[in-house]
Design a protein around this motif. Structure first.
Motif, PDB file in Angstrom:
ATOM      1  N   ASP A 126      41.443  39.201  34.286  1.00 54.22           N
ATOM      2  CA  ASP A 126      40.324  38.696  33.482  1.00 54.22           C
ATOM      3  C   ASP A 126      40.735  38.411  32.040  1.00 54.22           C
ATOM      4  OD1 ASP A 126      40.241  41.068  32.003  1.00 54.22           O
ATOM      5  OD2 ASP A 126      38.374  41.765  32.873  1.00 54.22           O
ATOM      6  N   GLU A 159      39.242  36.186  40.115  1.00 53.00           N
ATOM      7  CA  GLU A 159      39.437  36.966  38.892  1.00 53.00           C
ATOM      8  C   GLU A 159      40.363  38.150  39.145  1.00 53.00           C
ATOM      9  OE1 GLU A 159      36.435  39.803  36.918  1.00 53.00           O
ATOM     10  OE2 GLU A 159      36.116  37.843  35.960  1.00 53.00           O
ATOM     11  N   ARG A 160      40.170  38.834  40.262  1.00 54.79           N
ATOM     12  CA  ARG A 160      41.060  39.966  40.589  1.00 54.79           C
ATOM     13  C   ARG A 160      42.496  39.481  40.778  1.00 54.79           C
ATOM     14  NH1 ARG A 160      36.561  41.479  43.491  1.00 54.79           N
ATOM     15  NH2 ARG A 160      37.370  40.588  45.419  1.00 54.79           N
ATOM     16  N   GLN A 161      42.640  38.300  41.350  1.00 56.54           N
ATOM     17  CA  GLN A 161      43.967  37.752  41.613  1.00 56.54           C
ATOM     18  C   GLN A 161      44.690  37.368  40.322  1.00 56.54           C
ATOM     19  OE1 GLN A 161      43.865  34.115  43.867  1.00 56.54           O
ATOM     20  NE2 GLN A 161      46.018  34.230  44.399  1.00 56.54           N
TER      21      GLN A 161
END
Length: 155
Positions: free
Chosen positions: A40, A35-37
């Motif tokens: 969101d 998700e961080r990559q």
């Protein structure tokens, strides 16, 4: 991310956790890293990541007794009550509503071992098709981020 867990089906994730190829905390960690990559996409009205990490750790301690969902992280639409977590139904008039009891659907999922990752964006009161959220940023389409995700369950 050491595994491609973000692409796993529910069945594959459950099998890996049951076979102890990874635990619920590791699976959640991988999903949060993904998700961080990728971002969101405004999918959440209320993220519950810290709570999810605590519940995943509890599922890990229970090992084979964590229920049918074994610590699998799930999200629910923001019109489903989860005790202690705001339920806004994406309308400003409910922005301070925090239920004290779980909706039946969440109660059954959590008893089965599900871990709440967050409450997702939605069209206000689930009454519309555009996915425009008046209580938070509208969810973006992950394939075409310049567009909205659309639908009453856009997050």
């Amino acid at each position: 991310m050491s595994r491609e867990t973000a692409a796993w089906s529910l069945h594959t994730a459950l099998q890996a956790i049951r076979e102890r190829k990874l635990n619920a905390s590791e699976f959640l960690h991988d999903l949060l890293a993904h998700e961080r990559q990728v971002g969101d996409f405004n999918a959440y009205i209320t993220p519950t990541r810290r709570q999810a990490q605590n519940h995943a750790a509890t599922a890990d301690k229970l090992a084979g007794h964590a229920g049918a969902l074994c610590g699998i992280p799930l999200v629910v639409k923001d019109n489903i009550d989860v005790a202690g977590v705001p339920t806004t139904a994406a309308t400003p008039s409910l922005r301070h509503h925090v239920p004290t009891v779980d909706a039946a659907v969440w109660r059954r999922l959590s008893h089965a071992g599900a871990v709440l990752l967050g409450k997702t964006s939605m069209h206000e009161l689930a009454y519309g098709i555009t996915g425009v959220c008046s209580a938070a940023p509208s969810a973006l389409n992950p394939v075409l981020p310049g567009y909205l995700a659309g639908g009453s369950s856009s997050g």
